[in-house]
Enzyme design. Structure first.
Site, PDB file in Angstrom:
ATOM      1  N   ASP A  58      -1.326   4.900  -6.351  1.00 53.90           N
ATOM      2  CA  ASP A  58       0.102   4.673  -6.109  1.00 53.90           C
ATOM      3  C   ASP A  58       0.955   5.811  -6.636  1.00 53.90           C
ATOM      4  O   ASP A  58       2.033   6.082  -6.114  1.00 53.90           O
ATOM      5  CB  ASP A  58       0.533   3.342  -6.714  1.00 53.90           C
ATOM      6  CG  ASP A  58      -0.057   2.209  -5.906  1.00 53.90           C
ATOM      7  OD1 ASP A  58      -1.217   1.830  -6.167  1.00 53.90           O
ATOM      8  OD2 ASP A  58       0.617   1.757  -4.964  1.00 53.90           O
TER       9      ASP A  58
ATOM     10  N   ARG B  50      10.395  -1.115  -4.705  1.00 52.11           N
ATOM     11  CA  ARG B  50       9.173  -1.168  -5.533  1.00 52.11           C
ATOM     12  C   ARG B  50       9.116   0.119  -6.357  1.00 52.11           C
ATOM     13  O   ARG B  50       9.292   1.207  -5.809  1.00 52.11           O
ATOM     14  CB  ARG B  50       7.904  -1.322  -4.665  1.00 52.11           C
ATOM     15  CG  ARG B  50       7.789  -2.714  -4.036  1.00 52.11           C
ATOM     16  CD  ARG B  50       6.398  -2.991  -3.493  1.00 52.11           C
ATOM     17  NE  ARG B  50       5.450  -3.298  -4.541  1.00 52.11           N
ATOM     18  CZ  ARG B  50       4.135  -3.415  -4.329  1.00 52.11           C
ATOM     19  NH1 ARG B  50       3.649  -3.230  -3.122  1.00 52.11           N
ATOM     20  NH2 ARG B  50       3.321  -3.711  -5.324  1.00 52.11           N
TER      21      ARG B  50
ATOM     22  N   GLY C 290       0.875  -1.181   0.000  1.00 54.76           N
ATOM     23  CA  GLY C 290       0.000   0.000   0.000  1.00 54.76           C
ATOM     24  C   GLY C 290       0.911   1.229   0.000  1.00 54.76           C
ATOM     25  O   GLY C 290       1.859   1.306   0.797  1.00 54.76           O
ATOM     26  N   ALA C 291       0.617   2.179  -0.894  1.00 56.18           N
ATOM     27  CA  ALA C 291       1.559   3.274  -1.136  1.00 56.18           C
ATOM     28  C   ALA C 291       1.977   4.052   0.125  1.00 56.18           C
ATOM     29  O   ALA C 291       3.173   4.187   0.403  1.00 56.18           O
ATOM     30  CB  ALA C 291       0.982   4.203  -2.205  1.00 56.18           C
TER      31      ALA C 291
HETATM   32  O1  MRU Z   1       0.577  -3.852  -4.663  1.00 51.22           O
HETATM   33  P1  MRU Z   1      -0.052  -3.145  -3.494  1.00 51.22           P
HETATM   34  O2  MRU Z   1      -0.898  -4.010  -2.634  1.00 51.22           O
HETATM   35  O3  MRU Z   1       0.973  -2.346  -2.705  1.00 51.22           O
HETATM   36  O4  MRU Z   1      -1.000  -2.102  -4.202  1.00 51.22           O
HETATM   37  C1  MRU Z   1      -1.784  -1.256  -3.416  1.00 51.22           C
HETATM   38  C2  MRU Z   1      -2.669  -0.381  -4.186  1.00 51.22           C
HETATM   39  O5  MRU Z   1      -2.700  -0.368  -5.406  1.00 51.22           O
HETATM   40  C3  MRU Z   1      -3.468   0.611  -3.387  1.00 51.22           C
HETATM   41  O6  MRU Z   1      -4.704   0.829  -3.968  1.00 51.22           O
HETATM   42  C4  MRU Z   1      -2.704   1.921  -3.332  1.00 51.22           C
HETATM   43  O7  MRU Z   1      -1.391   1.688  -2.868  1.00 51.22           O
HETATM   44  C5  MRU Z   1      -3.354   2.925  -2.492  1.00 51.22           C
HETATM   45  S1  MRU Z   1      -3.170   2.567  -0.796  1.00 51.22           S
HETATM   46  C6  MRU Z   1      -3.872   3.771   0.147  1.00 51.22           C
END
Ligand code: MRU
Length: 354
Positions: free
Chosen positions: A245, A97, A53-54
Site C-alpha cells: 500500500d 483512505r 486495493g492500492a
Molecule cells: O484494505 P485493502 O483491501 O484495500 O488492502 C489491500 C492490500 O493491503 C493489498 O495487499 C495492497 O493494496 C496491494 S494491492 C495490489
C-alpha cells in the site's frame, strides 16, 4: 498471458461519464458492477471498500477527479474558480483512505495534468477524463511487466507461492501485482500453485483471492493466517509474494495487517519474501515506514463475522488495517522497472531515474 477471468475492476464509461466498478463488498457471492456518477459517491465507494486495493483506489481517485471536474464545470466556466474548487475536491478524495499512497499519487497526477494547461474549463474536464483513462490502461500494462519480472524469481518447477490479502486483478485495474506474478508464473509452468491466507478481519484472501484464482483455474489452497509457519516448517512453501500500500524510500513496506508476521516467519524459515508493486506505490517523500499513516478501521470488523458477534460483548478492540514490514525482511521489490534489491534507498532512486 491471456488469463480467462478478464476482470476489469474499474473502467471509465465514456458515453455515460461514469466510473464502472466491480462491487467488492459482495464478492464472491455475486459479481456485480456499479456505476459511480458523483465525486461524493466515489469518496464513499473508496471509504466503504466497494473498490479496494492500492492501485484500484488510485484509479478510483483519478476517476473521482474527472467526476468532480464535471460537477464544478456545470457551475462555473471561470478557470481560476474551477481550479480552486477542484483542488478542494482533490483533498477530500485523498482523505477517503490514508495508507495506500496510490490514491494520493493518482489524484495529484490528475491535478498536475491540468493546473498550468491554460485551457478552458470544458477542455480541462476532457483532459481529466482522457488522462484518467490513460492511467487506467497503463495500470494493466504495468502489472503485466511486474508479473513477468516476478515469474523469473519462482525458484522451481511446481512451486507453491504463498500470498496475503488480495493483490490481484481486483486490487488493480486488472491482472494484479502479487497475483500478476502468479499469473505469469502459471503461464510458464501450469504446475505452480498458490496458498492464500484468509486475511482477517475482512477476509480479502478468502473472499477475493480464491475467487479470482478459482475463476482462472489456478490451483489455490485457502489457509488461515496463523498456519503459514506450520507449512513453511514442512518445506511446503517456496516463495511469498504480497502487494503493498505504501513503500518508503528505504524499502519499509506497509501492506495488509498480518504481512509483517508473515515476513518474520518466512525469514525464519529461509523462504524468500517479495513485495510486488508499481512505482506509484513508492513514496519517496518519506524516509522510513515509521512515517506511513496506518488506517484504523471499524471495531466491528474484528468483533463480527458476517454480521454475527464472535466475542464477549463489551470487549476492548483495536483494528489497524495495515502493518509495516521492515526492508531488512524483504528479499526484493518487484516493479515494472525490474526487481529492486537492497540497499533500497539506492535501487529505488535508480528505478525512478530509468
Ligand atoms: O484494505 P485493502 O483491501 O484495500 O488492502 C489491500 C492490500 O493491503 C493489498 O495487499 C495492497 O493494496 C496491494 S494491492 C495490489
Amino acid at each position: 498471458m491471456d488469463f480467462k477471468s478478464k476482470i476489469k475492476t474499474i473502467e471509465w464509461i465514456k458515453d455515460k461519464n461514469v466510473s464502472r466498478m466491480v462491487d467488492q463488498l459482495v464478492v464472491p457471492y455475486e459479481y456485480k458492477l456499479v456505476d459511480i456518477s458523483t465525486s461524493d459517491d466515489m469518496y464513499d465507494a473508496i471509504k466503504t471498500m466497494i473498490v479496494r486495493g492500492a492501485p484500484a483506489i488510485g484509479i478510483a481517485g483519478a476517476h473521482g477527479m474527472a467526476l468532480a471536474a464535471l460537477e464544478i464545470a456545470s457551475k462555473t466556466q471561470n478557470s481560476d474558480e474551477f481550479l480552486t474548487q477542484l483542488r478542494k475536491k482533490a483533498e477530500y478524495l485523498k482523505s477517503s483512505r490514508p495508507t495506500a499512497v496510490n490514491l494520493m499519487w493518482a489524484v495529484d497526477k490528475q491535478f498536475d495534468h491540468i493546473k498550468n494547461s491554460g485551457k478552458t474549463v470544458d477542455e480541462m474536464v476532457q483532459m481529466l477524463i482522457e488522462h484518467g483513462i490513460k492511467l487506467e490502461n497503463e495500470d494493466i500494462e504495468i502489472n503485466k511487466k511486474i508479473g513477468d519480472y516476478g515469474a523469473e524469481l519462482v525458484p522451481k518447477k511446481g512451486a507453491t507461492i504463498l500470498t496475503h490479502c488480495n493483490a490481484g486483478a481486483l486490487a488493480t485495474v486488472g491482472y494484479g501485482t502479487a497475483l500478476g506474478v502468479v499469473r505469469s508464473a502459471f503461464a510458464k509452468d501450469n504446475t505452480v500453485q498458490v496458498f492464500a491466507d484468509e486475511t482477517r478481519p475482512r477476509q480479502q484472501g478468502a473472499r477475493i483471492t480464491t475467487f479470482e484464482l478459482v475463476m482462472d483455474n489456478i490451483p489455490v489452497t485457502l489457509i488461515t493466517d496463523g498456519m503459514s509457519g506450520y507449512f513453511m516448517e514442512k518445506g511446503m512453501i517456496d516463495m511469498v509474494v504480497v502487494g503493498a500500500d505504501r513503500i518508503a524510500a528505504n524499502g519499509d513496506t506497509a501492506n495488509k495487517i498480518g504481512t509483517y508476521n508473515l515476513a518474520i516467519v518466512a525469514n525464519y524459515h529461509n523462504v524468500p519474501f517479495y513485495i510486488a508493486a508499481p512505482l506509484s506505490t513508492i513514496d519517496t517523500s518519506i524516509e522510513s515506514g515509521k512515517e506511513i499513516p496506518i488506517e484504523e478501521r471499524s471495531h466491528e470488523e474484528v468483533t463480527h463475522i458476517n454480521g454475527k458477534s464472535i466475542c464477549a460483548e463489551g470487549v476492548k478492540v483495536i483494528n489497524p488495517g495495515f502493518d509495516v514490514t521492515p526492508a531488512s525482511l524483504i528479499k526484493g521489490i518487484i516493479t515494472e522497472k525490474g526487481v529492486l534489491y537492497p540497499p533500497y534507498n539506492e535501487s529505488i532512486k535508480k528505478a525512478f531515474a530509468l
